[in-house]
Each structure stands twice: as C-alpha cells, then as structure tokens.
Motif scaffolding. Structure first.
Motif, PDB file in Angstrom:
ATOM      1  N   GLY A 166       0.807  -1.210   0.000  1.00 24.41           N
ATOM      2  CA  GLY A 166       0.000   0.000   0.000  1.00 24.41           C
ATOM      3  C   GLY A 166       0.843   1.263   0.000  1.00 24.41           C
ATOM      4  O   GLY A 166       0.537   2.234  -0.704  1.00 24.41           O
ATOM      5  N   GLN A 169       2.416   1.816  -3.386  1.00 27.53           N
ATOM      6  CA  GLN A 169       1.442   2.375  -4.320  1.00 27.53           C
ATOM      7  C   GLN A 169       1.244   3.865  -4.067  1.00 27.53           C
ATOM      8  O   GLN A 169       1.104   4.665  -5.006  1.00 27.53           O
ATOM      9  CB  GLN A 169       0.107   1.625  -4.197  1.00 27.53           C
ATOM     10  CG  GLN A 169      -0.853   1.843  -5.348  1.00 27.53           C
ATOM     11  CD  GLN A 169      -0.318   1.317  -6.655  1.00 27.53           C
ATOM     12  OE1 GLN A 169       0.450   1.995  -7.345  1.00 27.53           O
ATOM     13  NE2 GLN A 169      -0.707   0.123  -7.035  1.00 27.53           N
ATOM     14  N   THR A 190      -4.930  -0.852  -7.980  1.00 25.75           N
ATOM     15  CA  THR A 190      -5.229  -1.566  -6.735  1.00 25.75           C
ATOM     16  C   THR A 190      -5.198  -3.078  -6.894  1.00 25.75           C
ATOM     17  O   THR A 190      -5.656  -3.795  -6.006  1.00 25.75           O
ATOM     18  CB  THR A 190      -6.616  -1.154  -6.196  1.00 25.75           C
ATOM     19  OG1 THR A 190      -7.626  -1.473  -7.171  1.00 25.75           O
ATOM     20  CG2 THR A 190      -6.667   0.332  -5.902  1.00 25.75           C
ATOM     21  N   LEU A 193      -4.092  -5.727  -3.989  1.00 23.52           N
ATOM     22  CA  LEU A 193      -4.002  -5.084  -2.681  1.00 23.52           C
ATOM     23  C   LEU A 193      -5.127  -5.588  -1.774  1.00 23.52           C
ATOM     24  O   LEU A 193      -6.184  -6.012  -2.245  1.00 23.52           O
ATOM     25  CB  LEU A 193      -4.110  -3.558  -2.815  1.00 23.52           C
ATOM     26  CG  LEU A 193      -2.955  -2.824  -3.511  1.00 23.52           C
ATOM     27  CD1 LEU A 193      -3.255  -1.332  -3.565  1.00 23.52           C
ATOM     28  CD2 LEU A 193      -1.638  -3.067  -2.808  1.00 23.52           C
ATOM     29  N   GLN A 198      -6.953  -1.135  -0.596  1.00 24.05           N
ATOM     30  CA  GLN A 198      -7.553  -0.757  -1.870  1.00 24.05           C
ATOM     31  C   GLN A 198      -8.531   0.389  -1.679  1.00 24.05           C
ATOM     32  O   GLN A 198      -8.518   1.367  -2.439  1.00 24.05           O
ATOM     33  CB  GLN A 198      -8.274  -1.958  -2.490  1.00 24.05           C
ATOM     34  CG  GLN A 198      -9.047  -1.616  -3.757  1.00 24.05           C
ATOM     35  CD  GLN A 198      -9.735  -2.822  -4.360  1.00 24.05           C
ATOM     36  OE1 GLN A 198      -9.299  -3.371  -5.347  1.00 24.05           O
ATOM     37  NE2 GLN A 198     -10.829  -3.242  -3.757  1.00 24.05           N
ATOM     38  N   ILE A 201      -6.637   3.594  -1.118  1.00 22.52           N
ATOM     39  CA  ILE A 201      -6.038   4.121  -2.350  1.00 22.52           C
ATOM     40  C   ILE A 201      -7.106   4.766  -3.235  1.00 22.52           C
ATOM     41  O   ILE A 201      -6.900   5.853  -3.794  1.00 22.52           O
ATOM     42  CB  ILE A 201      -5.304   3.009  -3.115  1.00 22.52           C
ATOM     43  CG1 ILE A 201      -4.129   2.460  -2.290  1.00 22.52           C
ATOM     44  CG2 ILE A 201      -4.823   3.497  -4.472  1.00 22.52           C
ATOM     45  CD1 ILE A 201      -3.044   3.463  -1.996  1.00 22.52           C
ATOM     46  N   LEU A 202      -8.268   4.124  -3.354  1.00 22.57           N
ATOM     47  CA  LEU A 202      -9.353   4.689  -4.164  1.00 22.57           C
ATOM     48  C   LEU A 202      -9.827   6.019  -3.579  1.00 22.57           C
ATOM     49  O   LEU A 202     -10.064   6.991  -4.311  1.00 22.57           O
ATOM     50  CB  LEU A 202     -10.514   3.696  -4.257  1.00 22.57           C
ATOM     51  CG  LEU A 202     -10.237   2.386  -4.995  1.00 22.57           C
ATOM     52  CD1 LEU A 202     -11.475   1.501  -4.988  1.00 22.57           C
ATOM     53  CD2 LEU A 202      -9.782   2.645  -6.431  1.00 22.57           C
ATOM     54  N   THR A 220      -8.809  -0.973 -15.556  1.00 22.12           N
ATOM     55  CA  THR A 220      -9.088  -1.976 -14.526  1.00 22.12           C
ATOM     56  C   THR A 220      -9.918  -3.110 -15.097  1.00 22.12           C
ATOM     57  O   THR A 220     -10.544  -2.975 -16.158  1.00 22.12           O
ATOM     58  CB  THR A 220      -9.832  -1.332 -13.331  1.00 22.12           C
ATOM     59  OG1 THR A 220     -10.013  -2.299 -12.305  1.00 22.12           O
ATOM     60  CG2 THR A 220     -11.190  -0.789 -13.754  1.00 22.12           C
ATOM     61  N   VAL A 225     -14.350  -1.489  -8.533  1.00 19.59           N
ATOM     62  CA  VAL A 225     -13.617  -0.229  -8.657  1.00 19.59           C
ATOM     63  C   VAL A 225     -14.325   0.707  -9.630  1.00 19.59           C
ATOM     64  O   VAL A 225     -14.446   1.914  -9.386  1.00 19.59           O
ATOM     65  CB  VAL A 225     -12.167  -0.493  -9.114  1.00 19.59           C
ATOM     66  CG1 VAL A 225     -11.445   0.806  -9.451  1.00 19.59           C
ATOM     67  CG2 VAL A 225     -11.410  -1.263  -8.045  1.00 19.59           C
TER      68      VAL A 225
END
Length: 633
Positions: A166, A169, A190, A193, A198, A201-202, A220, A225
C-alpha cells in the motif's frame, strides 16, 4: 470540454511472426475533471491504449492510424496530436510527466530498488518544475503528506523493499502527482491489494482528483472499482471497443453480450448460496473413475464435517535481524495462539489483511517450518496424530495427502520445464507408477482442468495467467491429495478467468471429495467458495463461523471494517469513503471494548451463535473456560 480525444487509434505490433493489430480503430473521449474507466480482460488492449497516450509504446509497436488529441493546459496551450509526436522528442518529454502522468500496475517493479523513495519522486520535480534538489525534496515531502504517507521526513530515505504494498502504491501516486498533471492514467492501481488498502487508495485518488481538479483515465478489470470511481466506461475486447457510455447506462442497461458476460462472472456479496458464476469460457472438469482417489468414496462422505486438521494454541514467532543478518533485533509474532479446525470435505476461508498470518497459518498445516508453541493434529486412518511427531517417512507420505496451490503460478512453475515435465515431477519423486502409467495420469490431469494434450510440450511462459493457474491445480492434484491449500489463487486474475478457476475448484471439491483451506483478502470470492470463514488480524483469529452467517452478521469490528471496504460491483452499494475513516484499525489494542486485546492477555474465542465464534476478551461472564467450552472451533 474534452481533455483527451482518441480517434480511430490503431496500434500494430511487429515481430518475427509478422504484423498484428492489437488495437483497432479505437475511439473515445475523456471529459475534463471526469473519470473514464477502460474495462476488459488481460490482453484486450487496455494498457497498450494507455501507453500510446503516454508515448511509451515498446519499440516493436507502432501507431499506424488515428489521432490522440490532447488539450495542453499551459499558457498559449493548443491541441496536440500525440500520435504524431516523436516519443523521445523534447515536446513529448515536456508533456509526459508534467501534463500526463501514469500510475503503473506493479509498484515493486516500477520503482527502482537502488534509489530511495525521496530520490525517485523528487527526480520528476527537478526535471519538469525547474527546482533545485532542496526545493524538490520539500515538494516531495508535501506530496507524501498529500497522499497520507506516514512520517514523510523518514519516508524519503526509505527504499521500496522497506515499504508495504500500500505504501509503495502511495509513493507511485506521489511521483505521478508531484508536477500536478491535468491527466492521470491509473493502470490497475489496486490489483492484488488488500480490500482495506484498496479502499484507502481509491479514496486517496478521489480526494486528490477533486483537490487538483484532475482528469482520470483508469484501467481496470475490477467492476467494484468501476462503480465507485468512474463517470464513464469504455469496454474493450480483443483490441476493439464493444460498448461505451455512462457508468449508470452500462451497469443498469448493458447491451453488448460481452459486457453482460463480464458482469455475470463477477462474484458479489449479494449472491445467493445456490448462484453460480458464469465465466465467458467455462471449464467443465472431466473426471473418470480412475481420477477418484481412495479417500473420495462413501466412507469419506460419511465422515463429512468431522475434523481433518486441528490447530491448538499455535504460535509462531520470527526474529528480526540486523542488516548483516547476524544479531537478532527482536521477535514478531506471526501466529498468536491460533485455534482452528479444518473439517473434511469443506472449504475453510482464511481472510485478513497482508501480514495477518493467513499464509503462515496455512503453511504451518504443511509443517513448512517448526512451531514456536502449540500443536497441529492430523486425523489419519489410525487416529489423530500431531504432525510435529511425524518421522521423515511419515512426513513424506503426509506431503502426498496435503498439497498447495500457490498465489503466483508463474513464479511457482519451473520456466525450464515443459508442462509434461512439471506434472511428471511429483509422480517421479513419490515413485508413483512407471513411465506408461505416469503418462496416462498426466493426460488425466490436463483433461481434468480443461487443458489440451497438445500443450504438453509447451513451457510456462507460453500460457496465459488462467492457464498457468490451472497447471498449478493439476500439479497439486497429481498425487491424489485429500487436502489442498489455495493461497490467493485468483488475486491477480481477470474476473472471467477468476470465475473459471473458482468454478473449477468447486467442482473438483465435490467430485473428488477434497478439503480446502482458501486464503484470500477478497471477501466476495471467499463468500462464493467457502463453507466457513476465519478472519485473522495480527496473527490472531478474531472471528470464525459459517460464511454466510459471518457475512450477514459480522460480530467483530475488524470483520465489519473488512466488509465495509469491499467494492461491490453495484451502483446501489457504493463504498462510503467517509465511513472508512479509522474504521479498520488492525491494532488489537485500539479495538472497542469488549474486543480490545491487551498484549499481555492470551486471546480466546467465545461462541456467540451456533458455530459462530468471536474473540472478545472483555466479556467477563465468558472468561471462565467452562462457560465457553474451551474455544475449540
């Protein structure tokens, strides 16, 4: 107003086997300050399109037709056709990094292992923002704070291998954003992850997009997502666009059969237990009487649900060492008094974040390392035996009965051996039959997992990810095992290939009478395949129970946090990013009472509902061992 306009893009790859158009007549637009998602399977052309926009296509690739029109936001900026620019020219270098930036799929591969995070992020600032080293490092610290990096002053001196997935990223995101580009391309940001990381990060990408008024092109294969991030969706298959439109139109009213098939292949927490995933290319295992091992008979079915493997008070600690690998600096507990039971012909799911102890617990069942404390009992035909007491010969026989399917099939397959040699190796090691019977068994195995005999002379690199995972399954089944550990077998696969593998595992379990331990961080996948689930955090089992019961009625706050972080492929169940703030603490000392665990207290489990156990040391009434039945689960 559109920031990016791709018109009739065609990309050709030129190699020894001729010319091939991998992207054909692709057209779409990316509106300013919006998020457009490119969706499709591996090999569909998504990443090639994004690299064409960045001007970083491989040398064997060439744009043969079309335009990539980008609106430059600099003073006196104009519309630039990227397709006509020299990728190595000064004009394109000025756009790349400053105007258009990219977050690559695999941070460990994308980051240099020889340079610190600070050096790599500040390099972009020095190249594009005309600043000195000192100012570049200050900008780097500011950007690390923006992406919620802990202790930026220390982080700039860290190397990539010292960071979690993480954090690596986040470092890539900081590197892409330091020049504040107008277009950010996120290529599977992601993938693989944990669900909680995830979600973080989003949320981070959304926050930065809003703060910098940035446009986002996201690549993706995860529809969860897509529903949480995208305003518009472009569906790509075999280098061509199948369907495009708003995220609402494509999810509520899909038109193209390919999009409908992709949506049917996605596991969801809202699925009914009897529902089945529908992969685009189904695999039906073709079992024959000779495939069935001795344990797949009426006697085994009669003992369905009885204990096969039991973990009692299992502890495993690993030592930290100094940089030269000599002196111990301390100990970390990978497993902390773990108590679990794996029952015959069931699938037990192990879920939790990276570092929770899932893989360590599963490898302990194979006696891959000595335990610090506790015992693991395996039920043989002569009764329960502690696997620590197995002699070398008994352990050799146990390894026939217990096998593992690894997370990364490419790394676990010998690149110098053909498929035939890979499947024959375990048969040779365990002296199972002569060459004729081994050849027959190999053909049964590849038939079992839906591969063709004509693949036997191929090497691993010539197979797709899904095919390599099926080879891993076939190899694990070669010795007629009764117990399989599946270690994240679908974490980085497309949804359609994931559906293939999950359905194959379910069918093999029923037809061959197999017992699984399925390790995953994807709760939707675990919900689909597992009969029971155990949630782990910091080496502790915090909740165990029937899968649907745990999903519908999670009792532990950590389990509830994991479920809140799952991105559902549904517009009606979007992630509540605000609710994720501080919800998923993985520090047992920070959990609310009665779930808080002090490090001086041995954790134990309490049965709150029928066969549904939770770790809640603060329940005074349950502290007496007689009142909670000793904690066997």
């Amino acid at each position: 107003m559109n920031l990016l306009d791709v018109r009739g893009l065609t990309v050709e790859f030129r190699g020894d086997e001729g010319h091939q158009n991998v992207v054909r007549d692709v057209s779409f637009t990316v509106p300013e300050s919006k998020c457009v998602a490119l969706v499709g399977e591996s090999g569909s052309g998504k990443t090639v399109i994004s690299r064409a926009v960045m001007g970083i296509l491989p040398t064997k690739a060439k744009i043969t037709a079309g335009q990539i029109l980008f609106r430059d936001n600099r003073p006196n900026g104009e519309i630039i056709d990227i397709a006509k620019q020299d990728p190595a020219g000064s004009s394109m270098r000025a756009i790349r990094g400053e105007q258009i930036a990219m977050i690559f799929q695999e941070p460990m591969v994308s980051l240099s292992p020889l340079h610190t995070i600070g050096d790599q992020i500040s390099e972009a600032a020095r190249l594009h923002r005309d600043v000195g080293s000192k100012e570049a490092f200050e900008l780097t610290k500011d950007m690390l704070r923006l992406v919620h990096f802990p202790e930026p002053e220390r982080a700039i001196r860290a190397y990539p291998f010292e960071l979690s997935g993480g954090l690596r990223q986040r470092a890539l995101i900081a590197m892409a954003l330091i020049c504040r580009p107008s277009l950010l391309i996120a290529d599977e940001p992601t993938t693989a992850l944990d669900v909680t990381i995830q979600a973080e990060i989003l949320k981070l990408i959304k926050e930065v997009q809003a703060e910098l008024n940035m446009t986002l092109l996201m690549i993706t294969h995860d529809f969860g997502v897509v529903t949480n991030m995208a305003d518009e969706v472009v569906v790509v298959y075999n280098g061509e666009i199948m369907e495009k439109g708003s995220v609402e139109d494509l999810f509520l009213h899909p038109q193209h059969p390919y999009l409908k098939a992709l949506l049917n292949a996605v596991p969801s927490l809202s699925m009914d237990p009897e529902d089945r995933l529908v992969p685009i290319r189904p695999i039906k295992p073709r079992t024959h009487p000779i495939d069935l091992p001795t344990h797949s008979n009426g006697k085994t079915q009669a003992f369905r649900g009885t204990p096969l493997i039991e973990l009692e008070g299992v502890c495993k600690s690993f030592a930290f060492k100094n940089q030269r690998g000599r002196k111990k600096r301390g100990m970390t507990a990978a497993l902390d008094n773990v108590a679990l039971t794996v029952r015959r012909v069931e699938c037990l799911g192990l879920v939790g974040e990276s570092g929770s102890g899932k893989t360590t617990a599963s490898l302990a069942m194979l006696r891959a390392f000595p335990l610090t404390r506790g015992k693991i009992t395996y039920t043989t035909k002569d009764g329960p035996r502690d696997i620590r007491d197995f002699s070398e010969a008994e352990l050799f026989q146990y390894r026939k009965r217990a096998q593992i399917i690894f997370q990364d099939p490419f790394s676990s397959l010998n690149p110098r051996r053909t498929l035939n040699e890979i499947l024959q190796e375990p048969l040779i090691i365990h002296s199972m039959g002569d060459s004729v019977s081994q050849a027959a068994r190999i053909r049964e195995l590849i038939d079992l997992v839906g591969l063709s005999p004509r693949y036997l002379r191929r090497y691993p690199h010539s197979f797709s990810g899904g095919q390599r995972q099926r080879i891993g399954i076939a190899r694990a089944l070669a010795l007629y095992p009764e117990f399989l550990i599946c270690d994240e077998p679908t974490s980085a696969l497309d949804v359609s290939v994931q559906a293939q593998i999950l359905n194959l595992l379910k069918d093999l379990k029923d037809e061959l009478g197999l017992t699984y331990v399925f390790v995953s961080h994807n709760l939707a996948v675990v919900d689909y395949i597992s009969d029971r689930v155990a949630v782990m955090c910091k080496g502790k089992v915090v909740e165990v129970g029937p899968t649907r019961q745990v999903i519908d009625n999670p009792l532990h706050p950590y389990t509830r946090a994991l479920l809140k972080a799952v991105p559902e492929p549904s517009l009606e169940h979007k992630l509540d990013f605000n609710a994720l703030e501080g919800a998923g603490s993985s520090d047992p000392a920070q959990w609310p009472s009665p779930f808080r665990i002090q490090y001086s207290i041995i954790p134990f489990l309490i049965e709150m509902e029928t066969d549904h156990w939770v770790c809640a040391p603060g329940m005074e009434a349950m502290r007496d061992a007689e009142s909670w039945g000793g904690g066997h689960i």
